[in-house]
Design a protein around this motif. Sequence first.
Motif, PDB file in Angstrom:
ATOM      1  N   LEU A  82       0.827  -1.204   0.000  1.00 27.31           N
ATOM      2  CA  LEU A  82       0.000   0.000   0.000  1.00 27.31           C
ATOM      3  C   LEU A  82       0.866   1.261   0.000  1.00 27.31           C
ATOM      4  CD1 LEU A  82      -2.955  -0.897   2.404  1.00 27.31           C
ATOM      5  CD2 LEU A  82      -3.063  -0.484  -0.048  1.00 27.31           C
ATOM      6  N   ALA A  83       1.935   1.238   0.788  1.00 22.93           N
ATOM      7  CA  ALA A  83       2.822   2.400   0.815  1.00 22.93           C
ATOM      8  C   ALA A  83       3.470   2.602  -0.554  1.00 22.93           C
ATOM      9  CB  ALA A  83       3.885   2.230   1.896  1.00 22.93           C
ATOM     10  N   GLU A  84       3.877   1.492  -1.131  1.00 18.29           N
ATOM     11  CA  GLU A  84       4.503   1.578  -2.452  1.00 18.29           C
ATOM     12  C   GLU A  84       3.476   2.000  -3.489  1.00 18.29           C
ATOM     13  OE1 GLU A  84       6.782  -1.503  -5.297  1.00 18.29           O
ATOM     14  OE2 GLU A  84       7.249  -1.682  -3.157  1.00 18.29           O
ATOM     15  N   LEU A  85       2.247   1.508  -3.349  1.00 18.52           N
ATOM     16  CA  LEU A  85       1.183   1.884  -4.266  1.00 18.52           C
ATOM     17  C   LEU A  85       0.890   3.381  -4.157  1.00 18.52           C
ATOM     18  CD1 LEU A  85      -1.011   0.912  -6.279  1.00 18.52           C
ATOM     19  CD2 LEU A  85      -2.507   0.639  -4.312  1.00 18.52           C
ATOM     20  N   GLU A  86       0.881   3.894  -2.918  1.00 17.16           N
ATOM     21  CA  GLU A  86       0.642   5.324  -2.735  1.00 17.16           C
ATOM     22  C   GLU A  86       1.737   6.139  -3.405  1.00 17.16           C
ATOM     23  OE1 GLU A  86       0.114   6.474   1.340  1.00 17.16           O
ATOM     24  OE2 GLU A  86      -1.539   5.072   1.633  1.00 17.16           O
ATOM     25  N   SER A  87       2.986   5.717  -3.203  1.00 19.74           N
ATOM     26  CA  SER A  87       4.073   6.518  -3.802  1.00 19.74           C
ATOM     27  C   SER A  87       4.029   6.423  -5.322  1.00 19.74           C
ATOM     28  CB  SER A  87       5.423   6.079  -3.259  1.00 19.74           C
ATOM     29  OG  SER A  87       5.820   4.837  -3.790  1.00 19.74           O
ATOM     30  N   VAL A  88       3.745   5.218  -5.853  1.00 19.16           N
ATOM     31  CA  VAL A  88       3.672   5.081  -7.314  1.00 19.16           C
ATOM     32  C   VAL A  88       2.474   5.861  -7.852  1.00 19.16           C
ATOM     33  CG1 VAL A  88       3.241   3.413  -9.168  1.00 19.16           C
ATOM     34  CG2 VAL A  88       4.875   2.862  -7.388  1.00 19.16           C
ATOM     35  N   ALA A  89       1.326   5.798  -7.140  1.00 16.61           N
ATOM     36  CA  ALA A  89       0.133   6.505  -7.590  1.00 16.61           C
ATOM     37  C   ALA A  89       0.343   8.018  -7.532  1.00 16.61           C
ATOM     38  CB  ALA A  89      -1.067   6.098  -6.723  1.00 16.61           C
ATOM     39  N   SER A  90       1.011   8.513  -6.458  1.00 15.33           N
ATOM     40  CA  SER A  90       1.242   9.964  -6.379  1.00 15.33           C
ATOM     41  C   SER A  90       2.215  10.413  -7.467  1.00 15.33           C
ATOM     42  CB  SER A  90       1.734  10.367  -4.994  1.00 15.33           C
ATOM     43  OG  SER A  90       2.999   9.824  -4.734  1.00 15.33           O
ATOM     44  N   GLU A  91       3.246   9.591  -7.771  1.00 14.39           N
ATOM     45  CA  GLU A  91       4.165   9.942  -8.859  1.00 14.39           C
ATOM     46  C   GLU A  91       3.442   9.911 -10.196  1.00 14.39           C
ATOM     47  OE1 GLU A  91       7.579   7.361  -8.842  1.00 14.39           O
ATOM     48  OE2 GLU A  91       8.172   7.974  -6.836  1.00 14.39           O
ATOM     49  N   ALA A  92       2.573   8.891 -10.376  1.00 12.19           N
ATOM     50  CA  ALA A  92       1.818   8.800 -11.633  1.00 12.19           C
ATOM     51  C   ALA A  92       0.861   9.979 -11.758  1.00 12.19           C
ATOM     52  CB  ALA A  92       1.064   7.469 -11.681  1.00 12.19           C
ATOM     53  N   ALA A  93       0.217  10.362 -10.643  1.00 11.04           N
ATOM     54  CA  ALA A  93      -0.707  11.502 -10.683  1.00 11.04           C
ATOM     55  C   ALA A  93       0.051  12.778 -11.028  1.00 11.04           C
ATOM     56  CB  ALA A  93      -1.419  11.636  -9.336  1.00 11.04           C
ATOM     57  N   GLN A  94       1.223  12.982 -10.454  1.00 12.91           N
ATOM     58  CA  GLN A  94       2.023  14.169 -10.766  1.00 12.91           C
ATOM     59  C   GLN A  94       2.383  14.180 -12.250  1.00 12.91           C
ATOM     60  OE1 GLN A  94       5.349  13.713  -8.090  1.00 12.91           O
ATOM     61  NE2 GLN A  94       4.704  15.491  -6.864  1.00 12.91           N
ATOM     62  N   THR A  95       2.805  13.062 -12.775  1.00 15.22           N
ATOM     63  CA  THR A  95       3.224  12.974 -14.167  1.00 15.22           C
ATOM     64  C   THR A  95       2.032  13.208 -15.092  1.00 15.22           C
ATOM     65  OG1 THR A  95       4.887  11.338 -13.522  1.00 15.22           O
ATOM     66  CG2 THR A  95       4.411  11.533 -15.844  1.00 15.22           C
ATOM     67  N   ILE A  96       0.889  12.618 -14.782  1.00 13.07           N
ATOM     68  CA  ILE A  96      -0.295  12.771 -15.630  1.00 13.07           C
ATOM     69  C   ILE A  96      -0.772  14.218 -15.630  1.00 13.07           C
ATOM     70  CG2 ILE A  96      -2.741  12.144 -15.811  1.00 13.07           C
ATOM     71  CD1 ILE A  96      -1.968   9.335 -14.866  1.00 13.07           C
ATOM     72  N   VAL A  97      -0.832  14.856 -14.451  1.00 10.55           N
ATOM     73  CA  VAL A  97      -1.291  16.238 -14.358  1.00 10.55           C
ATOM     74  C   VAL A  97      -0.300  17.145 -15.109  1.00 10.55           C
ATOM     75  CG1 VAL A  97      -1.628  18.174 -12.760  1.00 10.55           C
ATOM     76  CG2 VAL A  97      -2.616  15.952 -12.248  1.00 10.55           C
TER      77      VAL A  97
END
Length: 164
Positions: free
Chosen positions: A125-140
């Motif tokens: 979950l922690a890794e998912l959060e960090s990957v999801a936040s990085e993906a969200a930053q990149t997508i935005v």
Amino acid sequence: MPQIAQLAETYSSQIFWLLVIFGFVFFVIGKGMVPRVMGTVELRDKQINDDLAGAEAARNQANAEEEAWRQRENENRAQAQALVAKAKADAAIASEGKLAAAQGRIDEKLSAAEAKIAEARTSALAELESVASEAAQTIVEKLAGVSVPATSASSAVKKVLSNG
């Protein structure tokens, strides 16, 4: 007829000799042989009765011995069944002990595996959060062209994951 005339003369003589012969036969056979034959018959009857009494006694003794043997057999059978029951009880107790020990080892392995799974879930979950936040930053950044700080992206991802 002369034969008839002689009958009176020989009649008394014939009766005399008839009585002498019958008396002799009576004393020889009746007083000599019949008692011996009767003694032999009585001896034979006595021996047969003794043999029958002996056979009856032997049969009674055999029946008593058979009953004693059956009683010993029943006692031995009961002892054997008691030994079998004791062995079954001992085996059941030993099996319960082994099963309890195995269950304890399984429970330890299960709790260790659950702890590892919980740790892996938390890590994922922690890794998912960090990957999801990085993906969200990149997508935005690629779609809107706006640079989003890592803390904002991380808090938005946590908010979405906690609602989901």
